[in-house]
Design a protein around this motif. Structure first.
Motif, PDB file in Angstrom:
ATOM      1  N   UNK A 165       4.561  -3.407   0.872  1.00  0.00           N
ATOM      2  CA  UNK A 165       4.071  -2.120   1.360  1.00  0.00           C
ATOM      3  C   UNK A 165       2.911  -1.686   0.480  1.00  0.00           C
ATOM      4  N   UNK A 166       2.180  -0.693   0.954  1.00  0.00           N
ATOM      5  CA  UNK A 166       1.040  -0.202   0.199  1.00  0.00           C
ATOM      6  C   UNK A 166       1.467   0.691  -0.952  1.00  0.00           C
ATOM      7  N   UNK A 167       0.522   0.942  -1.849  1.00  0.00           N
ATOM      8  CA  UNK A 167       0.792   1.794  -2.998  1.00  0.00           C
ATOM      9  C   UNK A 167      -0.067   1.384  -4.163  1.00  0.00           C
ATOM     10  N   UNK A 168      -0.387   2.331  -4.996  1.00  0.00           N
ATOM     11  CA  UNK A 168      -1.224   2.022  -6.148  1.00  0.00           C
ATOM     12  C   UNK A 168      -0.461   1.399  -7.284  1.00  0.00           C
ATOM     13  N   UNK A 169       0.866   1.589  -7.307  1.00  0.00           N
ATOM     14  CA  UNK A 169       1.693   1.035  -8.366  1.00  0.00           C
ATOM     15  C   UNK A 169       2.980   0.511  -7.774  1.00  0.00           C
ATOM     16  N   UNK A 170       3.701  -0.287  -8.556  1.00  0.00           N
ATOM     17  CA  UNK A 170       4.960  -0.840  -8.078  1.00  0.00           C
ATOM     18  C   UNK A 170       5.968   0.271  -7.811  1.00  0.00           C
ATOM     19  N   UNK A 171       5.955   1.322  -8.628  1.00  0.00           N
ATOM     20  CA  UNK A 171       6.903   2.419  -8.410  1.00  0.00           C
ATOM     21  C   UNK A 171       6.632   3.136  -7.091  1.00  0.00           C
TER      22      UNK A 171
END
Length: 320
Positions: A165-171
């Motif tokens: 999935x998208x996101x700037x960080x793993x969290x």
């Protein structure tokens, strides 16, 4: 002997979530792990292994608990990488001594199994065998006659999330996926430069020290590593068990493969603790370690360090 920094000595299981000056800052980076830490400290005992406890949190009926637990492997990976890098300033460790005594005994083939996440044993391999570990499979090829099997994964291993999935960080990415997490089948070695975001290319990955609760095994290593371990255990005649409680039935169960075992040597804090491990091996593998088994079981009445210094291991590895 090694010049070590005591503050970074590999903690025992009960100390993994201690709020020490050296490690408290790492725990604070992961609020979910920090929130669970007191409960984990209270739950750990001599009747439940950390792997079973982690599986409980990872599959908890409460989604909030499951999401808090997601941060625990990140904390442990950071913690034990710091231990791996900082504990030994220079000099030989007990792992160096163990490998040297194996070589002095002229043992041509040996299998080293570990449930430790840290990389201290890899450092000993590098020194003795002038090798390195650029990939996960390097554990098998660094010394083909003495492969290293890391049954519960490593601080430098990762697995790709099955659903990207998208996101700037793993969290941020994990917040968008269902828990328990699902992973693809491959393992990879994550470079230090990739640990900040836990991604390789466009794909997020996760520390390979987490219970694979949606898989068919409790191990955290490639199937090829387990296949090799089982094949070599079938031919093993001598077994040394060091600092392992025997609380993980899936690990103890591997030793049911030992068809030619003659002697087994158990080392813990003292002979009473070593005997507890023997009793658990007997419980989980009665055919190999039970009272009717011909295997000679020995509980050593001292620590690993003293066993190395006294040359008891060398004597054990020599002619019976």
């Amino acid at each position: 002997m090694a010049d070590v920094k005591e503050a970074f000595r590999p903690p025992l299981v009960g100390g993994l979530f201690g709020n020490t000056p050296e490690f408290g800052g790492l725990l604070a980076k992961y609020p979910g792990a920090e929130a669970l830490a007191p409960d984990i400290r209270a739950a750990l005992s001599d009747t439940i292994g950390i792997e079973a406890l982690f599986a409980k949190y990872a599959t908890h009926q409460n989604e909030i608990i499951r999401r808090l637990f997601i941060e625990v492997p990140f904390y442990l990976s950071d913690l034990l990488l710091e231990v791996s890098n900082s504990f030994v300033a220079h000099g030989a460790t007990r792992y160096d001594q163990l490998l040297v005594q194996i070589e002095e005994a002229n043992i041509s083939d040996a299998l080293l199994l570990t449930v430790n996440y840290d990389e201290l044993i890899e450092r000993a391999y590098r020194r003795l065998y002038r090798t390195d570990f650029p990939t996960v499979d390097s554990c098998l090829t660094a010394n083909r006659n003495k492969p290293l099997i890391k049954l519960h994964g490593s601080v430098s291993w990762a697995r790709m999330l099955a659903h990207q999935v998208g996101g700037g960080s793993i969290m941020e990415a994990i917040e968008k996926v269902e828990v328990p997490l699902a992973f693809d089948q491959s393992f990879l070695r994550i470079a230090p430069s990739d640990r900040k975001y836990w991604r390789q290319g466009s794909r997020f990955c996760y520390p390979a020290i987490a219970p694979p609760v949606q898989g068919k095994t409790d191990f955290r290593c490639p199937d090829t590593h387990l296949t090799l371990a089982r094949r070599q255990l079938k031919e093993a005649t001598h077994l040394i068990v060091v600092g392992f409680s025997g609380l993980d039935p899936h690990v103890v169960g591997l030793f049911s493969e030992c068809e030619q075992l003659e002697r087994a040597f158990f080392i813990s804090l003292n002979s009473a603790e070593a005997q507890k491990t023997i009793d658990r091996f007997s419980q989980y593998c009665p055919d190999t370690f039970g009272k009717s088994s011909p295997v000679k079981l020995e509980a050593f009445d001292t620590t690993f360090a003293r066993a190395l210094r006294s040359r008891e291991l060398s004597n054990f590895l020599g002619p019976s």
